[in-house]
Design a protein around this motif. Structure first.
Motif, PDB file in Angstrom:
ATOM      1  N   SER A  39      43.788  39.990  34.031  1.00  0.00           N
ATOM      2  CA  SER A  39      42.399  39.842  34.494  1.00  0.00           C
ATOM      3  C   SER A  39      42.133  40.703  35.721  1.00  0.00           C
ATOM      4  O   SER A  39      41.070  41.325  35.836  1.00  0.00           O
ATOM      5  CB  SER A  39      42.101  38.379  34.803  1.00  0.00           C
ATOM      6  OG  SER A  39      42.138  37.615  33.618  1.00  0.00           O
ATOM      7  N   ALA A  42      41.738  44.302  34.693  1.00  0.00           N
ATOM      8  CA  ALA A  42      40.398  44.500  34.117  1.00  0.00           C
ATOM      9  C   ALA A  42      39.347  44.623  35.217  1.00  0.00           C
ATOM     10  O   ALA A  42      38.467  45.489  35.147  1.00  0.00           O
ATOM     11  CB  ALA A  42      40.055  43.357  33.171  1.00  0.00           C
ATOM     12  N   ARG A  43      39.430  43.774  36.246  1.00  0.00           N
ATOM     13  CA  ARG A  43      38.469  43.847  37.359  1.00  0.00           C
ATOM     14  C   ARG A  43      38.560  45.185  38.086  1.00  0.00           C
ATOM     15  O   ARG A  43      37.541  45.800  38.422  1.00  0.00           O
ATOM     16  CB  ARG A  43      38.697  42.690  38.336  1.00  0.00           C
ATOM     17  CG  ARG A  43      38.113  41.369  37.882  1.00  0.00           C
ATOM     18  CD  ARG A  43      38.139  40.325  38.986  1.00  0.00           C
ATOM     19  NE  ARG A  43      39.486  39.872  39.307  1.00  0.00           N
ATOM     20  CZ  ARG A  43      40.173  38.943  38.636  1.00  0.00           C
ATOM     21  NH1 ARG A  43      39.626  38.375  37.582  1.00  0.00           N
ATOM     22  NH2 ARG A  43      41.381  38.598  39.006  1.00  0.00           N
ATOM     23  N   ARG A  46      37.091  48.000  35.826  1.00  0.00           N
ATOM     24  CA  ARG A  46      35.622  47.905  35.786  1.00  0.00           C
ATOM     25  C   ARG A  46      34.998  48.389  37.092  1.00  0.00           C
ATOM     26  O   ARG A  46      34.006  49.116  37.086  1.00  0.00           O
ATOM     27  CB  ARG A  46      35.184  46.475  35.495  1.00  0.00           C
ATOM     28  CG  ARG A  46      35.349  46.069  34.050  1.00  0.00           C
ATOM     29  CD  ARG A  46      34.987  44.583  33.903  1.00  0.00           C
ATOM     30  NE  ARG A  46      35.181  44.106  32.568  1.00  0.00           N
ATOM     31  CZ  ARG A  46      34.197  43.916  31.688  1.00  0.00           C
ATOM     32  NH1 ARG A  46      32.949  44.141  32.017  1.00  0.00           N
ATOM     33  NH2 ARG A  46      34.459  43.478  30.472  1.00  0.00           N
ATOM     34  N   SER A  61      40.116  50.849  25.317  1.00  0.00           N
ATOM     35  CA  SER A  61      41.465  50.475  24.907  1.00  0.00           C
ATOM     36  C   SER A  61      42.484  51.449  25.487  1.00  0.00           C
ATOM     37  O   SER A  61      42.458  52.636  25.177  1.00  0.00           O
ATOM     38  CB  SER A  61      41.563  50.461  23.376  1.00  0.00           C
ATOM     39  OG  SER A  61      42.844  50.067  22.978  1.00  0.00           O
ATOM     40  N   LEU A 126      39.842  46.274  26.996  1.00  0.00           N
ATOM     41  CA  LEU A 126      38.829  45.680  27.861  1.00  0.00           C
ATOM     42  C   LEU A 126      37.567  45.532  27.034  1.00  0.00           C
ATOM     43  O   LEU A 126      36.976  46.530  26.608  1.00  0.00           O
ATOM     44  CB  LEU A 126      38.583  46.559  29.085  1.00  0.00           C
ATOM     45  CG  LEU A 126      39.830  46.887  29.912  1.00  0.00           C
ATOM     46  CD1 LEU A 126      39.456  47.752  31.110  1.00  0.00           C
ATOM     47  CD2 LEU A 126      40.550  45.627  30.361  1.00  0.00           C
ATOM     48  N   THR A 127      37.185  44.288  26.774  1.00  0.00           N
ATOM     49  CA  THR A 127      36.048  43.988  25.915  1.00  0.00           C
ATOM     50  C   THR A 127      35.013  43.182  26.685  1.00  0.00           C
ATOM     51  O   THR A 127      35.300  42.672  27.777  1.00  0.00           O
ATOM     52  CB  THR A 127      36.487  43.174  24.680  1.00  0.00           C
ATOM     53  OG1 THR A 127      36.814  41.841  25.092  1.00  0.00           O
ATOM     54  CG2 THR A 127      37.694  43.806  23.993  1.00  0.00           C
ATOM     55  N   PRO A 131      39.595  40.764  28.791  1.00  0.00           N
ATOM     56  CA  PRO A 131      40.705  41.659  28.470  1.00  0.00           C
ATOM     57  C   PRO A 131      41.675  41.023  27.473  1.00  0.00           C
ATOM     58  O   PRO A 131      41.824  39.802  27.425  1.00  0.00           O
ATOM     59  CB  PRO A 131      41.389  41.865  29.823  1.00  0.00           C
ATOM     60  CG  PRO A 131      41.118  40.601  30.567  1.00  0.00           C
ATOM     61  CD  PRO A 131      39.748  40.152  30.111  1.00  0.00           C
TER      62      PRO A 131
END
Length: 141
Positions: A39, A42-43, A46, A61, A126-127, A131
Motif C-alpha cells: 500500500s 502504491a501511495r 501515485r 502494472s 496499481l488499480t 494495489p
C-alpha cells in the motif's frame, strides 16, 4: 552473491527491526507487513506520477524478473512518460524490491520445499480498486 544476501538481510532488518528474544515472526505478521508495504509503494508511485498528469485508472502494472530490471508490463496510454520516470529511479526500484522480498518470504513459507520456475517474476498492479501483488511468468523483451 554475498552482497545480494547482505542487501536482503538489510532490507528485512529495516522492515522488521531486530528480533525480540530470538522468537520467530509469525507468518501473519509478515503478511500484514507485506500488505502495508504494498500500500505504501502504491501511495508513493501515485504521488510521484500525479505531477506528471498520470492517474489511475487505467491500471499500471510493474514487473521485475531475475533476467530483466523493473519495468512497466502493460500498454498504458502514458507508457513512455511512466518509463521515463521509472528509468534510473533507484528509490522506486529499491522499494519495489523490498515489497518483493516480503511477498517472496510469504510465498516460500506457504509453499515450503516447492521449487518455482525461473520465469516466475514479481508483479505489482496499481488499480483503481487498490494495489495487487503476485508472481507469474513474464518474458523480458
Amino acid at each position: 552473491m554475498y552482497a545480494e544476501g547482505t542487501a536482503v538481510s538489510s532490507a528485512l532488518a529495516r522492515l522488521f527491526g531486530s528480533a525480540n528474544g530470538g522468537e520467530a515472526l509469525p507468518l501473519s505478521g509478515i503478511r500484514e507487513r507485506a500488505s502495508k508495504e504494498l500500500s505504501q509503494f502504491a501511495r508513493i508511485v501515485r504521488a510521484d506520477l500525479a505531477p506528471l498528469g498520470i492517474a489511475i485508472p487505467p491500471a499500471i502494472s510493474f514487473v521485475s524478473c531475475k533476467q530483466c530490471a523493473l519495468t512497466l508490463e502493460n500498454e498504458h496510454p502514458q507508457r513512455d512518460a511512466i518509463l521515463s520516470w521509472l528509468e534510473g529511479n533507484d528509490r522506486i526500484a529499491k522499494y519495489f524490491k523490498e515489497v518483493e522480498i516480503l511477498f517472496e518470504v510469504v510465498r516460500a513459507t506457504e509453499h515450503a520445499g516447492e521449487l518455482f520456475p525461473e520465469e516466475n517474476c514479481f508483479h505489482i498492479g496499481l488499480t483503481s480498486a487498490g494495489p495487487i501483488a503476485y508472481f507469474d511468468s513474464h518474458r523480458c523483451d
